[in-house]
Scaffold this active site. Structure first.
Site, PDB file in Angstrom:
ATOM      1  CG  ASN A 222      24.479  72.736  35.547  1.00 38.09           C
ATOM      2  OD1 ASN A 222      23.889  72.600  34.483  1.00 38.09           O
ATOM      3  ND2 ASN A 222      25.731  72.354  35.711  1.00 38.09           N
ATOM      4  CG  ASP A 291      29.374  69.803  31.688  1.00 41.71           C
ATOM      5  OD1 ASP A 291      30.350  70.107  32.402  1.00 41.71           O
ATOM      6  OD2 ASP A 291      28.574  68.892  31.989  1.00 41.71           O
ATOM      7  CG  PHE A 336      30.781  67.813  45.626  1.00 47.25           C
ATOM      8  CD1 PHE A 336      31.761  68.331  46.454  1.00 47.25           C
ATOM      9  CD2 PHE A 336      29.587  67.378  46.195  1.00 47.25           C
ATOM     10  CE1 PHE A 336      31.568  68.411  47.811  1.00 47.25           C
ATOM     11  CE2 PHE A 336      29.379  67.449  47.553  1.00 47.25           C
ATOM     12  CZ  PHE A 336      30.370  67.962  48.366  1.00 47.25           C
ATOM     13  CE  LYS A 354      35.463  66.074  36.135  1.00 48.87           C
ATOM     14  NZ  LYS A 354      34.838  67.371  35.967  1.00 48.87           N
TER      15      LYS A 354
END
Ligand code: CTP
Length: 414
Positions: A222, A291, A336, A354
């Site tokens: 990422n 992910d 974040f 979450k």
């Protein structure tokens, strides 16, 4: 009289957003670096007022420091610009610390013996605030028994000594005695002045990207520089926390004082978090975790000639933040959300899904790789927007917010 533990400790009496220091410059070659130091301190919101010795003026001019600091520079005991005619008293009375950078061997010796034969040495003797010195001298001078005795003595007198560093010296020799670089010094000074709102707290963090190998040389990652996470780690350390930083591959210097755990893949990051989470008070997931991982990474480099079309099977990675926040007795968990659109809606959904106490939302296109960031802090009380600012300044605000939320959140006993 204000003591070091008051100004830098949890009983911060001033509680002022803007800190003021008196920067004393003495006569060493490193005096030229004081100009850069003034700027770096300014970047951190610290107001700097400069006093120079006569010898320092031989290396850099008061006019330069006046222009950079935006305040008059003082060099003499007999300066008539102070109303009551007592510059040696007045100049420190509203300051949070005196910082001597560079501090020559001679000036340190004067401090040890309480000599007061010029404005700066008199200010040090008459001060009611902490003193920080950043030694700068030739390596033989630093290693000399007299200097070592003097440095040990000022330390035991309660003076904070930052540095010195080792490396090439202006005289052509190499060794211990160089003044710390302005960035490192500014960081040390900012940490010294920061209110200790996280004193005694154990903080576990993830930062940077993860790297999921495809073969021996390729991988999926990422976009993340790690700058925001590392800035938060520095701010948390400055606030008195014990920080363990689980970091993906980045090209940043480790925050001074952080326990570093370096990882590559999301699986390694998850394993490191599982290992350290039990003793954690606060978890902050800043990492841009991939992910998915490659189901069967190849040991050797895939050659172009081998296959016309390459198909890679991907498997989902564990949600590290989600796992931490849903433990039976979770630490105070912060996430974040980097989104490219619908920021508020996506970030708030993520916060609820979450089950984190605080979600920090930012637009990926504004944040990735940049030195500045603009974030919103989302918690049970609503959304708090912070103005665009350098990541170091944003990190200080985030840590301040976390500390405030933590102190108002009663944790169940473990
Ligand atoms: N995170 C994590 N482990 C993952 C994915 C994300 O710990 N496998 C954490 C990040 O560190 C961040 C938060 O979860 O604090 C949100 O990450 P983000 O990538 O924005 O969210 P995702 O859950 O991956 O959702 P999506 O990709 O659908 O936006």
């Amino acid at each position: 009289m204000r003591y070091v533990s008051d100004i830098a400790g949890k009983n911060d009496p001033t509680n002022r957003p803007r800190r003021k220091i008196l920067l004393g410059i003495t006569g060493g070659v490193a005096a030229y670096k004081a100009a850069e130091l003034v700027r770096r301190l300014g970047d951190r919101g610290i107001e700097v007022h400069v006093v120079m010795t006569e010898a320092a003026c031989g290396f850099i001019t008061p006019a330069t420091l006046q222009a950079l600091s935006g305040h008059p520079v003082y060099t003499s005991m007999w300066d008539g610009r102070i109303d009551n005619g007592m510059p040696h008293i007045e100049l420190t009375r509203d300051k949070d610390a005196i910082v001597i950078a560079p501090a020559t061997a001679d000036f340190i010796a004067k401090c040890v013996h309480g000599l007061a034969d010029d404005l700066l040495s008199t200010l040090c003797l008459a001060r009611d605030c902490p003193l920080i010195v950043a030694p700068a001298m030739n390596r033989q001078m630093w290693e000399h028994a007299a200097t070592q005795r003097n440095v040990a003595q000022i330390r035991s007198d309660g003076v904070t000594v930052l540095g010195p560093d080792s490396g090439d010296q202006a005289c052509g020799e190499t060794g211990m005695g160089r003044m710390l670089e302005p960035e490192a010094l500014a960081e040390g000074i900012a940490a010294f002045l920061a209110p200790k709102t996280l004193l005694g707290k154990r903080v576990l963090m993830t930062a940077g990207p993860t790297f999921e190998p495809i073969d021996a040389v390729r991988g999926i990652t990422n976009r993340s520089s790690g700058k925001m996470g590392y800035a938060i780690a520095r701010a948390a350390i400055a606030a008195g926390a014990e920080v363990t930083l689980v970091s993906g591959p980045v090209s940043l210097a480790a925050p001074v004082g952080a326990a570093m755990v370096r990882v590559q893949s999301a699986a390694e990051m998850f394993a490191a978090v599982q290992k350290h989470v039990a003793k954690t008070d606060i978890f902050i997931g800043v990492a841009a975790v991939a992910d998915y991982r490659v189901a069967a990474p190849r040991k050797h480099k895939i050659k172009k000639t081998e296959e016309d079309q390459l198909r890679i099977d991907l498997l989902p990675n564990a949600d590290i933040l989600g796992w931490v926040a849903s433990r039976p007795k979770p630490p105070f968990s912060v996430g974040f959300a980097a989104e490219s659109r619908n920021l508020d809606r996506y970030a708030d959904e993520k916060r609820r899904r979450k089950k984190v106490k605080l979600m920090i939302a930012n637009l990926a296109q504004n944040a990735i790789g940049a030195d500045d960031n603009e974030v919103s802090l989302m918690d049970d009380n609503g959304t708090h927007r912070l103005p665009r600012a350098p990541k170091d300044a944003v990190a200080v605000e985030i840590v301040r917010h976390i500390a405030a939320l933590c102190s108002s959140t009663k944790r169940k006993p473990r």
